[in-house]
Structure formats: structure tokens, C-alpha cells
Design an enzyme around this catalytic site. Structure first.
Site, PDB file in Angstrom:
ATOM      1  N   SER A  17       0.989  -1.185  -0.013  1.00  0.00           N
ATOM      2  CA  SER A  17      -0.003  -0.112   0.017  1.00  0.00           C
ATOM      3  C   SER A  17       0.842   1.014   0.036  1.00  0.00           C
ATOM      4  O   SER A  17       1.776   1.607  -0.918  1.00  0.00           O
ATOM      5  CB  SER A  17      -0.915   0.080   1.164  1.00  0.00           C
ATOM      6  OG  SER A  17      -1.897   0.778   0.880  1.00  0.00           O
ATOM      7  N   GLU A  65      -1.745  -2.569  -7.758  1.00  0.00           N
ATOM      8  CA  GLU A  65      -2.848  -2.810  -7.104  1.00  0.00           C
ATOM      9  C   GLU A  65      -3.504  -1.667  -6.556  1.00  0.00           C
ATOM     10  O   GLU A  65      -2.820  -0.557  -6.301  1.00  0.00           O
ATOM     11  CB  GLU A  65      -2.891  -3.811  -5.962  1.00  0.00           C
ATOM     12  CG  GLU A  65      -2.097  -3.591  -5.078  1.00  0.00           C
ATOM     13  CD  GLU A  65      -2.563  -2.602  -3.611  1.00  0.00           C
ATOM     14  OE1 GLU A  65      -3.556  -2.849  -3.534  1.00  0.00           O
ATOM     15  OE2 GLU A  65      -1.773  -1.935  -3.300  1.00  0.00           O
ATOM     16  N   HIS A  83      -5.401  -5.602  -1.182  1.00  0.00           N
ATOM     17  CA  HIS A  83      -5.843  -5.213   0.010  1.00  0.00           C
ATOM     18  C   HIS A  83      -6.806  -6.205   0.441  1.00  0.00           C
ATOM     19  O   HIS A  83      -7.262  -6.121   1.671  1.00  0.00           O
ATOM     20  CB  HIS A  83      -6.684  -3.622  -0.077  1.00  0.00           C
ATOM     21  CG  HIS A  83      -5.576  -2.545  -0.086  1.00  0.00           C
ATOM     22  ND1 HIS A  83      -4.767  -2.316  -1.073  1.00  0.00           N
ATOM     23  CD2 HIS A  83      -5.154  -1.855   0.970  1.00  0.00           C
ATOM     24  CE1 HIS A  83      -4.059  -1.214  -0.696  1.00  0.00           C
ATOM     25  NE2 HIS A  83      -4.212  -0.950   0.418  1.00  0.00           N
TER      26      HIS A  83
END
Length: 314
Positions: free
Chosen positions: A122, A219, A288
Site C-alpha cells: 500500500s 493494485e 488489499h
């Protein structure tokens, strides 16, 4: 500082972890409450690791408490953990936002003299891009400590996959299979990428490495349809993104929006990805949600988009 070609320096592989090794937990971005780390810390201890949690992991920066302390404090905690003589790995407590803000303060980290494993994803993408791409240290794009609980009963075994990689129990080559072909073909190059939003916002900075010839994995979460389009378009049109060797799309959680329904997201992502001219696949088990299988950024990889397979070569 300036970006370094990913071919100009040999890739550093930190030594595999062993039981009894000391590892540190830091928050380069957002803060975390203690209860959310309990399971992650217990898991690391069950792996036989000596876990040191930096007190600043729980800090807040007023008046906006989305940062785990001010930039100087977060950078200092990161550097102190990295330079601790017994430290062998850095586990990030969570993502959130803020890792990019400390890059100027850690830019000249001597990763060759003090190689450490770095684990996170992330917002930690900002650190991966610089350390793996510019400084040529292999890093692990994988679960942050706060998300260990999410993977507790997951059949794909994200945590066991991460443990085996860190302890050197899964030697290369190994592969992720079953991805959907968008553009067939085979591409080889260093594996880079991470969170698409962070990557796009880092493209014009000196902390984004050259992406020419890279196999890029991306992502994201909470970015609805048109915003995913905007970011992929920005990547595709950027001077750094036009010569990537291959593209792998992972999970894009909550990407449905006003224009694209939940049932249409997979096809929508494939359509956006098809605008890239290199070999492309979608549906990698990275992101995630579960699973989130760790990948070694900086390592040489082969994307066989025709067969939907990503192979880590060394």
C-alpha cells in the site's frame, strides 16, 4: 539525489531470516492502535523472531493525526530500526499515507552495508520504489503487520507464503499462476510496482526509479472506476511508463463506481489494461483483500502473459 538505472548496480538479497533473529516494527506512514498489531506481533513471535516495536508506531501528529508523528520523527524511527546492529528485518505496521514524505530523509540509506528485509505494501510502495528500484535492495511487497489478522484462515496461505520466503524456504524459480490474459506474450525484467496511486504520484519525483524494461505489478483500493482509468492513463502516457516490459494488475478493491457496477469491474480493468502495448495480465492475488501473496521487488521476473503466469527467476 538522482534516480539510478536498475541495471547499474547488482541486486542485494538480504540473508534469509533464522529463528531468534531480531526484527523491528515501524510506522513510516500512518499510526496504528496497539490492539490491531497484537495478532501480527504474535505471529512473528510464533515464527521464532525477536520482535522490537518502536514506541513511535502509535504516535500521532497534531492537528492531523493521519501521520505517525512528524516527518522527522518517522524518518528517525525508520533509520534507527534499520541501523540497529541486530536488526534483520523491518515490518511496517500499516500503510495509510506518509511514506513519500520521509524519502528525502532516508534517501541515502546505506542498504549495501546494512541489508535488511523490508515488508509492507500500500503506502509502503513509496519505500519499495526507492529502495528496490534506485538502491537495488530486494524488498517484499506483502502484508503489513496490521493486516495479518485478515489472512488468518485464508486458504491461499498469504502468511505462510511470506514466512517461507523470508526464511529462504521457497527458492526461485517459483510462480503465481492462473491470471487472465489481456495481451499475450512473454516479458522479462526486474519486478517493481505496488500501489497504483502512490506510484503515479511518485512518477515525476527523483525517488521513482526508471521503469523501462520492468515487469510492473499494480493494485489499489477505494479508487472508483474513472479514477483507476485516470491513473492507468497517467502511467501509460508518462515518460517512465511507456517502455515497461510487462504489466500485472492485482486486486482493485471497491473499484465499482457511478459508471461501472461490481459485476463489471473485472472486464473494465481488463479493458483499461489492454491500452498498454506490452504483455498484460489481470487478476494477480496481490492487494488489499485476501489473498495478498508477497512478491520480491527488484528481483528478476518473467511474465508469461499467454499462460497467465508470473515467475520469480532468482
Amino acid at each position: 539525489m538522482t534516480s539510478t538505472s536498475h541495471d547499474s548496480l547488482p541486486l542485494i538479497h538480504p540473508a534469509p531470516l533464522q529463528r531468534g533473529d531480531q526484527v523491528h516494527v515501524v510506522s513510516p506512514a500512518g499510526p496504528v492502535i496497539p490492539e490491531l498489531l497484537e495478532e501480527g506481533i504474535a505471529t512473528l513471535q510464533a515464527w521464532g523472531l525477536d520482535v522490537v516495536v518502536d514506541p513511535s508506531v502509535y504516535a500521532r501528529r497534531p492537528p492531523a493525526d493521519y501521520l505517525a508523528g512528524d516527518d522527522e520523527a518517522r524518518a528517525r524511527a525508520f533509520l534507527n530500526a534499520w541501523r540497529a546492529p541486530q536488526c534483520r528485518a523491518i515490518f511496517c505496521s500499516r500503510g495509510g499515507y506518509g511514506s513519500q514524505r520521509i524519502l528525502p530523509r532516508i534517501a541515502q540509506l546505506d542498504v549495501r552495508a546494512q541489508p535488511r528485509h523490508l515488508v509492507g505494501f500500500s503506502d509502503i510502495t513509496a519505500l519499495h520504489l526507492h529502495l528496490a528500484g534506485n538502491l537495488r535492495l530486494q524488498t517484499w511487497h506483502g502484508p503489513v503487520l496490521k493486516s495479518f489478522a485478515l489472512h488468518r484462515d485464508e486458504p491461499q496461505g498469504s502468511l505462510e507464503h511470506l514466512r517461507a520466503l523470508l526464511f529462504g524456504e521457497r527458492p526461485a524459480p517459483w510462480s503465481l499462476e492462473g491470471m487472465r490474459t489481456v495481451h499475450p506474450g512473454v516479458a522479462r525484467g526486474p519486478l517493481l510496482g505496488g500501489n497504483l496511486c502512490v506510484l503515479v504520484h511518485q512518477l515525476s519525483s527523483p525517488y521513482c526509479p526508471p521503469l523501462d524494461g520492468a515487469v510492473l505489478v499494480v493494485e489499489d483500493v477505494g479508487e472508483v472506476d474513472y479514477r483507476v482509468d485516470r491513473m492507468l492513463t497517467a502511467l501509460r502516457m508518462s515518460t517512465r511508463g511507456q517502455k515497461i516490459a510487462g504489466l500485472v494488475l492485482g486486486d482493485f478493491a471497491d473499484a465499482a463506481g457511478v459508471y461501472v457496477a461490481d459485476s463489471q469491474v473485472d472486464d473494465y480493468l481488463a479493458a483499461l489494461a489492454s491500452e498498454f502495448e506490452c504483455p498484460v495480465v489481470v487478476g494477480a492475488p496481490v492487494g488489499h483483500r485476501s489473498p495478498n501473496l508477497a512478491l520480491p521487488f527488484g528481483a528478476p521476473a518473467e511474465l508469461n502473459a499467454t499462460e497467465g503466469r508470473l515467475t520469480i527467476l532468482t
